[in-house]
Design an enzyme around this catalytic site. Structure first.
Site, PDB file in Angstrom:
ATOM      1  N   ASP A  97       0.492  -1.124   0.046  1.00  0.00           N
ATOM      2  CA  ASP A  97       0.145   0.267   0.121  1.00  0.00           C
ATOM      3  C   ASP A  97       0.921   1.163  -0.309  1.00  0.00           C
ATOM      4  OD1 ASP A  97      -2.553  -0.940  -0.343  1.00  0.00           O
ATOM      5  OD2 ASP A  97      -3.033  -0.915   2.136  1.00  0.00           O
ATOM      6  N   GLY A  98       2.184   0.745   1.044  1.00  0.00           N
ATOM      7  CA  GLY A  98       2.552   2.321   1.152  1.00  0.00           C
ATOM      8  C   GLY A  98       3.811   2.847  -0.638  1.00  0.00           C
ATOM      9  N   ASN A 114      -3.827  10.138   1.588  1.00  0.00           N
ATOM     10  CA  ASN A 114      -4.080   9.812   3.401  1.00  0.00           C
ATOM     11  C   ASN A 114      -4.328  10.619   4.796  1.00  0.00           C
ATOM     12  OD1 ASN A 114      -4.529   7.118   2.533  1.00  0.00           O
ATOM     13  ND2 ASN A 114      -2.935   5.732   3.833  1.00  0.00           N
ATOM     14  N   ASP A 115      -3.299  10.870   4.677  1.00  0.00           N
ATOM     15  CA  ASP A 115      -2.901  11.441   5.770  1.00  0.00           C
ATOM     16  C   ASP A 115      -2.012  12.221   6.032  1.00  0.00           C
ATOM     17  OD1 ASP A 115      -1.407  10.424   7.303  1.00  0.00           O
ATOM     18  OD2 ASP A 115      -3.260   8.650   7.998  1.00  0.00           O
ATOM     19  N   ARG A 166       6.416  13.352  24.077  1.00  0.00           N
ATOM     20  CA  ARG A 166       5.341  14.672  25.244  1.00  0.00           C
ATOM     21  C   ARG A 166       4.516  14.877  24.366  1.00  0.00           C
ATOM     22  NH1 ARG A 166       6.561  20.131  26.514  1.00  0.00           N
ATOM     23  NH2 ARG A 166       4.525  20.436  26.033  1.00  0.00           N
ATOM     24  N   ASP A 187      -1.397  13.213  22.536  1.00  0.00           N
ATOM     25  CA  ASP A 187      -0.527  13.167  21.508  1.00  0.00           C
ATOM     26  C   ASP A 187       0.156  13.416  20.134  1.00  0.00           C
ATOM     27  OD1 ASP A 187       0.163  12.384  23.587  1.00  0.00           O
ATOM     28  OD2 ASP A 187       0.416   9.941  22.541  1.00  0.00           O
ATOM     29  N   THR A 191      -9.460   4.761   6.639  1.00  0.00           N
ATOM     30  CA  THR A 191      -8.806   3.309   6.966  1.00  0.00           C
ATOM     31  C   THR A 191      -7.516   3.276   6.976  1.00  0.00           C
ATOM     32  OG1 THR A 191      -8.743   2.630   4.828  1.00  0.00           O
ATOM     33  CG2 THR A 191     -10.713   2.375   5.239  1.00  0.00           C
ATOM     34  N   LEU A 227      -7.970   5.265  11.588  1.00  0.00           N
ATOM     35  CA  LEU A 227      -9.180   4.153  11.907  1.00  0.00           C
ATOM     36  C   LEU A 227      -8.578   3.630  13.495  1.00  0.00           C
ATOM     37  CD1 LEU A 227     -11.276   2.226  11.507  1.00  0.00           C
ATOM     38  CD2 LEU A 227      -9.985   0.953   9.943  1.00  0.00           C
TER      39      LEU A 227
END
Length: 272
Positions: free
Chosen positions: A61-62, A126-127, A137, A156, A167, A171
């Site tokens: 997928d990457g 994707n994101d 931290r 975080d 997904t 997800l």
């Protein structure tokens, strides 16, 4: 794309040599195309360039994510051939290469446009994942939409995802699954230090702004599609990209079956 003119198209086969033993599948695909009269150009993923009419991407997928994002700039369709675990972006694996090539030659496929995100000069299929530069931290993330204050999170990190990316990391962090044809973003806090922080889905026309009021936070770390990490200032703007990825798919309405088959979605637990 008509069957009888496919061989007049410039075809690329892209592979990722870091994926475990891609060469048998790569050779099988190349030979299948040659047997049909094509003259494909084989590229390693680090050698990507424009100038093609159709691209086969061999890897996990990457790999498919990276290739589809690159060729979004030229609106070139990409067919993924999965060698990884989930293969969420592909309907093709090593066992059905012959069938996949046959479908392409017979024009028995469709192209699905996938929305992307942009932040400054960067694009994500994707994101974008925003975290404190200090990996050990949490940070205070202040969220604005269209320059209007929405809320703040002590967490975080914060994920801003496309429907395609819903997904993925989102997800796992408790976000919803969105159909890839929706025009929306998903914002998911990562391990928020509160019980009432929830993911939010907003229209793709919105402008997302993320900042911090903390004086000791001068920079954020931003991870792009899980592959590239950059350090940026504490004022991040994310919007819909000017580009869309073009995924070549062999079947319609496969999204729900992929959820069932890959994630066991909606499958009742087995009795002991």
């Amino acid at each position: 794309m008509e069957t009888n003119d496919f061989n007049s198209k410039k075809i690329a086969v892209v592979f990722n040599e870091s994926v475990k033993n891609p060469y048998p599948v790569l050779q099988s695909l190349e030979q299948e195309l040659i047997d049909r009269g094509a003259n494909p150009e084989v590229l390693e993923i680090k050698e990507l360039k424009y100038g093609f009419d159709f691209v086969f991407a061999v890897g996990g997928d990457g790999t498919i994510l990276h290739v589809a994002k690159f060729f979004a700039m030229s609106q070139t369709p990409v067919l993924g051939i999965n060698l990884g675990r989930l293969g969420f972006l592909s309907q093709v694996n090593a066992e059905n290469i012959k069938y996949a090539v046959e479908c392409i030659y017979e024009n028995n496929f469709h192209i699905e446009k996938r929305m992307m995100l942009k932040s400054d000069k960067y694009n994500a299929l994707n994101d974008f994942v925003i975290k404190s530069v200090s990996k050990t931290r949490s940070a205070k993330f202040v969220l604005k939409i269209n320059d209007k204050f929405v809320c703040d999170y002590i967490a975080d990190g914060l994920i801003v995802s496309t429907p395609t990316g819903s997904t993925a990391y989102g997800l796992s962090a408790g976000g919803p699954v969105l159909h890839p044809n929706l025009e929306a973003f998903v914002l998911v806090p990562i391990c928020p230090h509160t019980l009432n922080a929830r993911p939010i889905v907003v229209p793709s026309s919105e402008k997302i702004s993320i900042t911090s009021f903390e004086d000791d936070v001068s920079e954020f770390s931003m991870i792009i599609d899980g592959a590239e990490t950059i350090e940026t200032d504490k004022n991040i703007t994310i919007e819909k990209s000017d580009y869309s990825a073009s995924l070549a798919l062999l079947k319609n309405d496969e999204f729900y079956s992929v959820l069932r088959n890959k994630f066991n979605w909606g499958v009742a637990p087995k009795s002991l």
